[in-house]
Design a protein around this motif. Structure first.
Motif, PDB file in Angstrom:
ATOM      1  N   ALA A   9       0.871  -1.233   0.059  1.00  0.00           N
ATOM      2  CA  ALA A   9      -0.053  -0.046  -0.159  1.00  0.00           C
ATOM      3  C   ALA A   9       1.116   1.179  -0.093  1.00  0.00           C
ATOM      4  CB  ALA A   9      -1.022  -0.047   1.073  1.00  0.00           C
ATOM      5  N   LYS A  10       1.879   1.221   0.713  1.00  0.00           N
ATOM      6  CA  LYS A  10       2.789   2.328   0.843  1.00  0.00           C
ATOM      7  C   LYS A  10       3.443   2.513  -0.743  1.00  0.00           C
ATOM      8  CE  LYS A  10       5.884   3.432   3.798  1.00  0.00           C
ATOM      9  NZ  LYS A  10       6.926   3.438   4.888  1.00  0.00           N
ATOM     10  N   GLY A  12       1.565   2.688  -3.076  1.00  0.00           N
ATOM     11  CA  GLY A  12       0.456   3.023  -4.059  1.00  0.00           C
ATOM     12  C   GLY A  12      -0.549   2.019  -4.395  1.00  0.00           C
ATOM     13  N   ARG A  14      -3.577   0.370  -4.416  1.00  0.00           N
ATOM     14  CA  ARG A  14      -4.680   0.472  -3.708  1.00  0.00           C
ATOM     15  C   ARG A  14      -5.530  -0.755  -3.335  1.00  0.00           C
ATOM     16  NH1 ARG A  14      -4.106   4.810  -7.230  1.00  0.00           N
ATOM     17  NH2 ARG A  14      -4.837   7.066  -6.128  1.00  0.00           N
ATOM     18  N   GLU A  15      -5.342  -1.790  -4.020  1.00  0.00           N
ATOM     19  CA  GLU A  15      -5.889  -3.283  -3.770  1.00  0.00           C
ATOM     20  C   GLU A  15      -5.485  -3.611  -2.409  1.00  0.00           C
ATOM     21  OE1 GLU A  15      -8.350  -4.805  -5.290  1.00  0.00           O
ATOM     22  OE2 GLU A  15      -8.513  -3.542  -7.053  1.00  0.00           O
ATOM     23  N   PHE A  17      -4.229  -1.843  -0.062  1.00  0.00           N
ATOM     24  CA  PHE A  17      -4.884  -0.910   1.127  1.00  0.00           C
ATOM     25  C   PHE A  17      -6.311  -1.378   1.380  1.00  0.00           C
ATOM     26  CE2 PHE A  17      -6.655   2.576   3.196  1.00  0.00           C
ATOM     27  CZ  PHE A  17      -5.913   2.865   3.830  1.00  0.00           C
ATOM     28  N   ASP A  18      -6.874  -1.765   0.270  1.00  0.00           N
ATOM     29  CA  ASP A  18      -8.314  -2.163   0.472  1.00  0.00           C
ATOM     30  C   ASP A  18      -8.571  -3.461   1.346  1.00  0.00           C
ATOM     31  OD1 ASP A  18     -11.074  -1.941   0.037  1.00  0.00           O
ATOM     32  OD2 ASP A  18     -11.045  -3.835  -1.488  1.00  0.00           O
ATOM     33  N   ALA A  21      -7.317  -2.295   4.961  1.00  0.00           N
ATOM     34  CA  ALA A  21      -8.527  -1.666   5.761  1.00  0.00           C
ATOM     35  C   ALA A  21      -9.403  -2.960   6.068  1.00  0.00           C
ATOM     36  CB  ALA A  21      -9.258  -0.855   4.692  1.00  0.00           C
ATOM     37  N   ARG A  22      -9.918  -3.894   5.300  1.00  0.00           N
ATOM     38  CA  ARG A  22     -10.513  -5.133   5.905  1.00  0.00           C
ATOM     39  C   ARG A  22     -10.236  -5.904   6.954  1.00  0.00           C
ATOM     40  NH1 ARG A  22     -14.985  -5.227   2.250  1.00  0.00           N
ATOM     41  NH2 ARG A  22     -14.679  -3.967   0.229  1.00  0.00           N
ATOM     42  N   LEU A  50      -9.341   5.941   7.750  1.00  0.00           N
ATOM     43  CA  LEU A  50      -8.720   5.047   6.737  1.00  0.00           C
ATOM     44  C   LEU A  50      -8.407   5.695   5.517  1.00  0.00           C
ATOM     45  CD1 LEU A  50     -11.103   2.112   6.961  1.00  0.00           C
ATOM     46  CD2 LEU A  50      -8.620   2.141   7.578  1.00  0.00           C
ATOM     47  N   ILE A  51      -9.167   6.748   5.272  1.00  0.00           N
ATOM     48  CA  ILE A  51      -8.602   7.735   4.131  1.00  0.00           C
ATOM     49  C   ILE A  51      -7.407   8.638   4.432  1.00  0.00           C
ATOM     50  CG2 ILE A  51      -9.363   9.700   2.823  1.00  0.00           C
ATOM     51  CD1 ILE A  51     -12.475   8.490   2.970  1.00  0.00           C
ATOM     52  N   TRP A  54      -4.513   6.346   4.231  1.00  0.00           N
ATOM     53  CA  TRP A  54      -4.033   6.161   2.734  1.00  0.00           C
ATOM     54  C   TRP A  54      -3.379   7.416   2.219  1.00  0.00           C
ATOM     55  CZ3 TRP A  54      -3.076   3.505  -1.140  1.00  0.00           C
ATOM     56  CH2 TRP A  54      -3.026   4.025  -2.625  1.00  0.00           C
ATOM     57  N   ARG A  55      -3.578   8.884   2.443  1.00  0.00           N
ATOM     58  CA  ARG A  55      -3.016   9.798   2.044  1.00  0.00           C
ATOM     59  C   ARG A  55      -1.394   9.739   2.787  1.00  0.00           C
ATOM     60  NH1 ARG A  55      -5.413  15.304   2.224  1.00  0.00           N
ATOM     61  NH2 ARG A  55      -4.106  15.474   0.338  1.00  0.00           N
ATOM     62  N   LEU A  57       0.251   7.387   3.994  1.00  0.00           N
ATOM     63  CA  LEU A  57       0.786   6.307   4.367  1.00  0.00           C
ATOM     64  C   LEU A  57       2.483   6.274   4.039  1.00  0.00           C
ATOM     65  CD1 LEU A  57       0.099   3.273   5.465  1.00  0.00           C
ATOM     66  CD2 LEU A  57      -0.262   2.723   3.152  1.00  0.00           C
ATOM     67  N   ARG A  58       2.808   6.955   3.092  1.00  0.00           N
ATOM     68  CA  ARG A  58       4.029   7.251   2.734  1.00  0.00           C
ATOM     69  C   ARG A  58       4.800   7.636   3.727  1.00  0.00           C
ATOM     70  NH1 ARG A  58       5.171  10.403  -2.577  1.00  0.00           N
ATOM     71  NH2 ARG A  58       7.227   9.984  -1.702  1.00  0.00           N
TER      72      ARG A  58
ATOM     73  N   TYR B  27     -16.600   0.104   3.871  1.00  0.00           N
ATOM     74  CA  TYR B  27     -15.400  -0.143   3.247  1.00  0.00           C
ATOM     75  C   TYR B  27     -15.406   0.285   1.510  1.00  0.00           C
ATOM     76  CZ  TYR B  27     -14.013  -3.404   6.863  1.00  0.00           C
ATOM     77  OH  TYR B  27     -13.495  -3.689   8.340  1.00  0.00           O
ATOM     78  N   ARG B  31     -12.870   2.741  -0.534  1.00  0.00           N
ATOM     79  CA  ARG B  31     -11.920   2.415  -1.532  1.00  0.00           C
ATOM     80  C   ARG B  31     -12.648   3.218  -2.658  1.00  0.00           C
ATOM     81  NH1 ARG B  31      -9.360  -1.772  -4.561  1.00  0.00           N
ATOM     82  NH2 ARG B  31      -8.932  -0.450  -6.402  1.00  0.00           N
ATOM     83  N   ARG B  38      -4.786  10.669  -4.127  1.00  0.00           N
ATOM     84  CA  ARG B  38      -3.289  10.146  -4.429  1.00  0.00           C
ATOM     85  C   ARG B  38      -2.698  10.305  -3.145  1.00  0.00           C
ATOM     86  NH1 ARG B  38       0.751  13.973  -4.735  1.00  0.00           N
ATOM     87  NH2 ARG B  38       0.106  16.491  -5.086  1.00  0.00           N
ATOM     88  N   GLN B  39      -1.919   9.257  -2.735  1.00  0.00           N
ATOM     89  CA  GLN B  39      -0.842   9.347  -1.557  1.00  0.00           C
ATOM     90  C   GLN B  39       0.033  10.512  -1.682  1.00  0.00           C
ATOM     91  OE1 GLN B  39       0.768   5.686  -1.685  1.00  0.00           O
ATOM     92  NE2 GLN B  39      -0.254   4.762   0.047  1.00  0.00           N
TER      93      GLN B  39
END
Lengths: 184, 545
Positions: A9-10, A12, A14-15, A17-18, A21-22, A50-51, A54-55, A57-58, B27, B31, B38-39
């Motif tokens: 996820a870091k 980028g 998205r799968e 991270f999804d 998240a779960r 969670l959002i 994501w933003r 996470l880096r 979720y 998603r 974007r990160q």
């Protein structure tokens, strides 16, 4: 598995991270609900956390620290959500419909009512310490670390929160007739 | 051994009760959002601030101190940033060359005649507590300590380009900014903060002993110089700086490896506001420390050895633009209309409201101290209910026959679906409301205007005898809702339990083909002053488009 998902996820993914998240979402929801005592707000806070995660996470250096890091974000989102919600909903009563069976043998209706009222009088910061300690099962130094507060502050908040809840139970025990009247 | 009646056992049992699952649709929302998000590199995550035990100062009057000179003094010109700074314990002059005698450089000329501005009142273009992407040509006001210690100092600044994002921790006010332009640049930002202690072990900052620092700029300078966790270069400030200021460069170890550090972060200090940790090896912090009003403040810029020169130039321009103001004790003069922020405390002035679900944009005068929420609703600072009051603008599509039993109408997400057809004009909704048993009309409708657009004013309230506890449960079945309206912002008109006493003042107007509903939510015990202020807001509305 979680570390691998964080690493992906870091970068980028998205799968990833999804999926991540779960893995952590239910735990976040449980914590947020217990801090906020409101399912809608807790849901909003978890989504926002969670959002945000994501933003940002880096900037997380250690993938193994993902969950504590997320919980810190979540706690801030809970605080923000509570502030946002003040004008939208007033003193919403929570109807205990989940998990009640497990504690039904221990908690009377009076106990739950008194604790609910006392809990709502706690500050959000006190609630967070209480939840991470008593519900999430973290030792106080871990709670302090997770919330980013000094250990002494965590101890103080836990002490005051616990004392307030105990006092509510003890006061109720001294006034059974009043409690019964209130339930009538 | 604890019995089942032990209070601790009961408390744990109480906390065990409740929801433990996040719904699937949440979720999906996450998603869907990240698919379009974007990160970014961030200066976070941030520790919750450890509040310094500073004595809070009393502000006798608003004051402004220009610290523009700092930007050019504590950022090196053609040296330092962009290359590897040479750590030394020997003080060096601010630019380069002769100690105590700054020499001209090729960097933009600093403001060498610092002055004290006469007032902290926002100018017409000020935006307070910004969020998101910052724009050039606007003076921003950051309130970095607002969420923790109440009103404190304000930091004014400008950005030279639209390459910078405001930074705030979740739930806090803006306390810094970071480069977010097209170049792949990390670790560049500007922050406003206070520091009250250093970490004796910046790598193991969660368990180390904090090194407390005295209250002066010199105390902090001495502590920074004495630390073995980083290198420092002191910068000599010119005599012309009008207040006690120290400037120092802090350079992180060039062999820094944070993988073994707590949370993977290298934290050298603890404080309030912009709580930055080392952004990488040889990360350079330009730290300016100054004292005003009995407090010690820091403005800092962060850059990396490989930060491009053009980004450094922008960083320097931002730092040069920074002013620190005491929080005003008098109401500031009203600014020109500014976009209503998503959330935050507002200064008195005109704000632009985008009416969701329409192309209508309008402005209204808002009293100082009111707060914005959701980017659409405003109310007095510290509002609580009962007794609260909120003001907003919505588009209403229709009504519900039975707002108490609404769940059969919903699609589970998005807009709520009304089952009472309502024509498109203002009068259609007015007539529908009067005829509806969902509300009791207590006053009006009377002719009115919203801006200069014709419409109707009326007062409604929830019907007598309504027990919201009998209404359909919302998501998760935990509280009850009464849905009076349907439309893009129906959620704003959703009444949860315990709000039977809700009253609404409505102004319903036809605005360029769109029916706009301006509303005041209030309660019988809403203070008159708040209600008067809310009504004044509606009277001040001007429609922009």
């Amino acid at each position: 598995v979680q570390r691998a998902l964080v690493d992906q996820a870091k970068r980028g993914d998205r799968e990833a991270f999804d999926a991540l998240a779960r893995v952590v979402g239910d735990r976040c929801m449980a914590i947020a609900f217990r801090i906020l005592r409101d399912a809608d707000r807790a849901d909003d806070a978890v989504q926002a956390a969670l959002i945000t995660a994501w933003r940002q996470l880096r900037s997380l250096r250690d993938p193994d620290a993902f969950e504590p890091w997320l919980h810190r974000i979540l706690t801030h989102e809970c605080y923000a959500e509570a502030r946002r919600g003040r004008h939208m909903r007033a003193d919403v009563r929570v109807l205990p419909i989940h998990g009640q069976a497990e504690s039904a043998d221990i908690l009377t209706v009076n106990d739950r009512d008194q604790l609910e009222r006392a809990f709502r009088r706690l500050t959000l910061e006190q609630r967070a310490v209480l939840v991470f300690h008593h519900y999430a099962g973290l030792a106080l130094p871990e709670v302090a670390q997770r919330l980013g507060i000094p250990l002494g502050t965590a101890k103080s908040r836990l002490h005051h929160a616990t004392a307030a809840l105990r006092a509510s139970l003890e006061a109720d025990a001294r006034m059974p007739s009043l409690s019964q009247e209130r339930l009538a | 051994m604890k019995s089942q009646r032990d209070p601790d056992v009961l408390i744990r049992a109480f906390l065990e009760d409740g929801i433990t699952e996040l719904p699937d649709r949440s979720y999906d929302v996450v998603r869907s959002t990240i698919d379009h998000t974007r990160q970014r590199f961030d200066f976070g995550p941030w520790r919750e601030q450890q509040v310094a035990n500073f004595a809070k100062f009393a502000l006798a009057a608003a004051a402004v101190v220009l610290v523009a000179v700092i930007g050019s003094r504590f950022l090196p010109g053609n040296q330092g940033i962009g290359g590897q700074p040479t750590p030394t314990s020997t003080p060096v002059p601010g630019n380069q060359g002769i100690s105590g005698q700054p020499t001209p450089t090729s960097t933009p000329a600093p403001t060498t005649a610092p002055s004290t501005a006469p007032t902290a009142a926002p100018s017409p273009t000020d935006i307070v507590d910004p969020s998101g992407r910052l724009q050039p040509g606007i003076t921003y006001v950051a309130l970095p300590f607002d969420s923790i210690s109440g009103m404190d100092a304000e930091f004014r600044f400008e950005v030279p380009s639209a390459n910078w994002d405001a930074h705030r921790d979740p739930g806090t006010t803006m306390h810094g900014m970071e480069y977010a332009g097209s170049q792949d640049v990390d670790g560049v930002g500007v922050g406003f903060l206070k520091v009250d202690s250093l970490n004796s072990d910046a790598c193991h900052w969660t368990t180390d002993e904090d090194i407390e620092i005295g209250p002066t700029a010199n105390d902090l300078m001495e502590a920074l110089r004495s630390s073995d966790q980083f290198e420092t270069q002191e910068v000599i400030m010119p005599d012309t700086v009008p207040f006690e200021t120290r400037s120092i460069r802090v350079i992180m170890p060039n062999s820094l490896d944070v993988t073994a550090c707590d949370d993977g972060e290298y934290h050298i200090w603890n404080g309030e506001g912009f709580d930055i940790y080392a952004q990488g090896p040889s990360n350079l912090w330009q730290v300016s420390i100054f004292e005003q009003w009995g407090e010690r403040y820091i403005v800092m810029g962060s850059s990396m050895p490989d930060t491009p020169d053009e980004v450094l130039v922008e960083l320097r321009e931002i730092l040069r633009s920074v002013r620190i103001d005491a929080a005003p004790t008098e109401a500031p003069s009203p600014p020109a209309a500014a976009p209503l922020p998503d959330e935050g405390t507002l200064v008195e002035g005109a704000y632009i409201f985008e009416v969701e679900g329409s192309s209508v944009s309008l402005s209204a005068m808002v009293p100082g101290g009111w707060r914005a929420e959701f980017g659409t609703v405003i109310g007095p600072n510290g509002w609580q209910e009962p007794g609260g009051v909120t003001v907003g603008f919505v588009v209403v599509d229709g009504l519900l026959k039975d707002p108490c039993h609404w769940s059969r109408l919903t699609n589970g997400e998005g807009d709520q679906l009304g089952d009472v057809p309502v024509g498109p004009a203002a009068i259609d909704l007015v007539n529908a409301l009067v005829a509806s048993s969902a509300f009791t009309t207590t006053e009006g409708p009377n002719p009115a205007t919203l801006g200069s657009y014709p419409g109707y004013a009326m007062e409604i309230q929830l019907p007598d005898g309504l027990d919201l506890m009998e209404c359909d449960l919302g998501d998760f079945g935990l509280h009850h809702h009464y849905l009076g309206f349907s439309g893009p912002r129906a959620a704003a008109l959703k009444y949860a339990e315990d709000r039977e006493a809700l009253q609404q003042d409505l102004v319903i107007a036809d605005v360029s083909g769109t029916r706009v509903v301006a509303y005041i939510h209030r309660f019988p015990d809403t203070p008159d002053a708040d209600l008067d202020a809310a009504r004044a807001i509606l009277e001040s509305v001007e429609v922009w488009r």
